[in-house]
Design an enzyme around this catalytic site. Structure first.
Site, PDB file in Angstrom:
ATOM      1  N   SER A 185      38.382  33.328  38.624  1.00 31.83           N
ATOM      2  CA  SER A 185      39.225  33.721  39.754  1.00 31.83           C
ATOM      3  C   SER A 185      40.645  33.885  39.244  1.00 31.83           C
ATOM      4  CB  SER A 185      39.176  32.638  40.836  1.00 31.83           C
ATOM      5  OG  SER A 185      40.198  32.818  41.791  1.00 31.83           O
ATOM      6  N   TYR A 237      40.258  23.912  44.109  1.00 31.70           N
ATOM      7  CA  TYR A 237      39.522  25.111  43.684  1.00 31.70           C
ATOM      8  C   TYR A 237      40.206  25.735  42.465  1.00 31.70           C
ATOM      9  CZ  TYR A 237      37.722  29.906  43.750  1.00 31.70           C
ATOM     10  OH  TYR A 237      37.163  31.111  43.407  1.00 31.70           O
TER      11      TYR A 237
END
Length: 272
Positions: free
Chosen positions: A132, A145
């Site tokens: 990501s 995250y």
């Protein structure tokens, strides 16, 4: 025909990747935690839908074995399984943090460890980890995250140097926000702990900060799947495939600014 194993294939990017690779003539081992619920992918030619939970080592070994038994070999692995955890750090419990890392980091490592001997036996292979842009940039409100994806970034880059000696290509695909079920999943994983009242004003700052970012994601899971396909087939010795998406302004700033300049920019935006 080459064969690819994709984790987290029940929805979103994983599901679109299964469809794309199958349409391009690949054999696909589409793995998920609840294969008994699948009604579409198991109808596609050359697709094996089977159980794999990255938290269960037996399921990992079984899925790989079944893929080899069905198609003869596995050429490419896509570590896609994972989920998002939104929320300020103090609001996220220790149990939630451990679950995030068990899935997003240690699960990836366990699947990777299980496939490497097969790749070596075949004389090589390709490993693609879905990261990501949150693994490139520390973004507020997704610290857990983001840190799990920072771990994947470091692990994958280091691993790419190690596995080059084994003729195994290692790559990272880094989406930066796209239309998916991310929001629905994070809604199911709300922070478990109450926040101190002093964070009240910060929530407003966060709203202003995210309004500064583009509200038009512009890409969806199918678009990202195309980049995964590119990474699997382009034959290039390339590590990162970045798709900035909604966080494009942050990615551009990180690439063009010095470290301290970037940090000061972020802080000023959160105080705007």
């Amino acid at each position: 025909m080459k064969t690819i194993l994709i984790t987290g294939a029940s929805s979103g990017l994983g599901r679109e990747a299964v469809k794309l690779f199958a349409s391009e003539g690949w054999n696909v081992v589409a793995t998920m935690r609840s294969p008994e619920k699948e009604t579409e992918l198991n109808r596609l030619a050359n697709v094996l839908v089977t159980w794999l939970d990255v938290l269960d080592q037996e399921s990992i070994n079984t899925a790989i074995r079944m893929g080899i038994e069905r198609f003869g070999r596995i050429d490419t692995l896509v570590n896609n399984a994972g989920y998002g955890q939104n929320g300020i750090f103090e609001g996220i419990s220790r149990e939630q943090i451990r679950k995030q890392f068990d899935t997003n980091v240690f699960g990836v490592m366990d699947v990777t460890r299980a496939i490497i001997p097969h790749f070596r036996e075949n004389g090589g292979g390709t490993l693609i980890n879905i990261s990501s842009c949150g693994g490139l940039i520390g973004i507020p409100n997704i610290s857990i995250y983001s840190s799990s994806k920072f771990a994947i970034e470091g692990f994958t880059e280091s691993l790419s140097y190690e596995l080059a000696s084994q003729n195994i290509a290692v790559k990272l695909v880094e989406p930066g926000g796209f239309e998916s079920n991310y929001g629905a999943v994070t809604e199911q994983n709300k922070p478990a702990l109450p926040l101190p009242d002093s964070y009240g004003g910060f929530a407003e700052e966060m709203n202003r900060f995210f309004s500064w970012l583009s509200t038009d994601k512009g890409i969806d899971s199918a678009d990202v799947a195309k980049v995964v396909y590119e990474a699997a087939t382009d034959g290039e010795d390339r590590l990162r495939y970045t798709i900035p998406g909604i966080v494009a302004p942050l990615v551009e700033a990180r690439q063009t600014m010095g470290n301290q300049e970037f940090v000061e920019m972020m802080r000023s935006r959160l105080k705007a």
